[in-house]
Design a protein around this motif. Structure first.
Motif, PDB file in Angstrom:
ATOM      1  N   GLN A  59       0.825  -1.203   0.000  1.00  0.00           N
ATOM      2  CA  GLN A  59       0.000   0.000   0.000  1.00  0.00           C
ATOM      3  C   GLN A  59       0.862   1.257   0.000  1.00  0.00           C
ATOM      4  N   ASN A  60       1.914   1.281   0.802  1.00  0.00           N
ATOM      5  CA  ASN A  60       2.794   2.451   0.836  1.00  0.00           C
ATOM      6  C   ASN A  60       3.602   2.598  -0.448  1.00  0.00           C
TER       7      ASN A  60
ATOM      8  N   TYR B 201     -10.793   6.525   1.102  1.00  0.00           N
ATOM      9  CA  TYR B 201     -10.463   6.783   2.502  1.00  0.00           C
ATOM     10  C   TYR B 201     -11.600   7.498   3.229  1.00  0.00           C
TER      11      TYR B 201
ATOM     12  N   SER C 284     -16.868   3.228   6.457  1.00  0.00           N
ATOM     13  CA  SER C 284     -16.408   1.836   6.528  1.00  0.00           C
ATOM     14  C   SER C 284     -17.551   0.846   6.350  1.00  0.00           C
TER      15      SER C 284
ATOM     16  N   SER D 197      -8.221  -3.316   2.732  1.00  0.00           N
ATOM     17  CA  SER D 197      -7.488  -2.314   3.509  1.00  0.00           C
ATOM     18  C   SER D 197      -6.534  -1.534   2.618  1.00  0.00           C
TER      19      SER D 197
ATOM     20  N   LYS E 102      -8.627   0.918   0.597  1.00  0.00           N
ATOM     21  CA  LYS E 102      -9.237   1.994   1.381  1.00  0.00           C
ATOM     22  C   LYS E 102      -8.218   3.025   1.862  1.00  0.00           C
ATOM     23  N   PHE E 103      -7.040   2.600   2.293  1.00  0.00           N
ATOM     24  CA  PHE E 103      -6.099   3.512   2.952  1.00  0.00           C
ATOM     25  C   PHE E 103      -4.959   3.992   2.062  1.00  0.00           C
TER      26      PHE E 103
ATOM     27  N   PHE F 200      -5.039   7.860   1.458  1.00  0.00           N
ATOM     28  CA  PHE F 200      -4.590   8.668   2.590  1.00  0.00           C
ATOM     29  C   PHE F 200      -3.071   8.758   2.614  1.00  0.00           C
ATOM     30  N   ASN F 201      -2.411   7.623   2.437  1.00  0.00           N
ATOM     31  CA  ASN F 201      -0.941   7.630   2.412  1.00  0.00           C
ATOM     32  C   ASN F 201      -0.419   8.459   1.248  1.00  0.00           C
TER      33      ASN F 201
END
Length: 191
Positions: free
Chosen positions: A85-86, A114, A118, A167, A170-171, A174-175
């Motif tokens: 993800q990062n 994000y 949820s 996950s 979704k995230f 944001f990162n």
């Protein structure tokens, strides 16, 4: 009344503004953490007021019992998913930090998951991973990979991968925004 010099006034104000957050931090972070460490050396059942000191027996049980220690292996999927993800977020941040046509629109589309509720995300992925008429299985049928259709959330070897992918989706945005924020400051300090 009181006549303090500037340096003393500044220290009083700094101390005043730091006191409440530090008390809250100690009350809701440090004390519970230290209390949990203390309780990990006891046989406390979580309800009664009585507990007996057992030392390292709890830790010996965790590391010697395969059923208990095996639970930690489930976290490996989410750890690897977080790394991926990062990497993806950094990739998009680099691309969308350059002069790409429509970059603000792409930034919004990548950040939208994000801010999505949820519950809505869970409801949406319920339809994607549905074993009977799910979107993923239908797509596999359409591209000729129908042999790979399965119950994505019912298969014990795939459920953690499926949930880690949710996950990741979704995230990641944001990162990406965090990376964009760190790289978008010019020499004058403006974005």
């Amino acid at each position: 009344m009181f006549n303090f010099n500037y340096k003393t006034q500044r220290l009083i104000i700094l101390f005043s503004f730091l006191t409440i957050p530090l008390i809250l931090l100690a009350t809701f972070t440090f004390y519970p953490a230290l209390r949990l460490i203390q309780l990990s050396f006891t046989d406390w059942d979580g309800f009664s007021l009585d507990y007996k000191w057992v030392g390292l027996a709890n830790y010996k049980e965790i590391f010697s019992n395969e059923e208990i220690f095996g639970v930690f292996s489930h976290n490996l999927y989410y750890f690897v998913g977080g790394i991926i993800q990062n990497i993806i977020a950094l990739y998009f941040a680099i691309i969308l930090n350059s002069k790409v046509k429509g970059r603000n629109l792409f930034r919004v589309f990548l950040f939208l998951p994000y801010i999505l509720n949820s519950v809505a995300t869970a409801f949406m992925f319920q339809f994607i991973f549905n074993s009977d008429h799910g979107t993923l299985n239908t797509l596999l049928d359409l591209v000729g990979l129908g042999a790979y259709k399965q119950s994505w959330l019912g298969n014990t070897s795939l459920v953690n991968i499926s949930l880690a992918s949710i996950s990741l989706w979704k995230f990641m945005g944001f990162n990406m925004v965090i990376y964009l924020g760190g790289s978008s400051i010019d020499s004058r300090g403006f974005v």
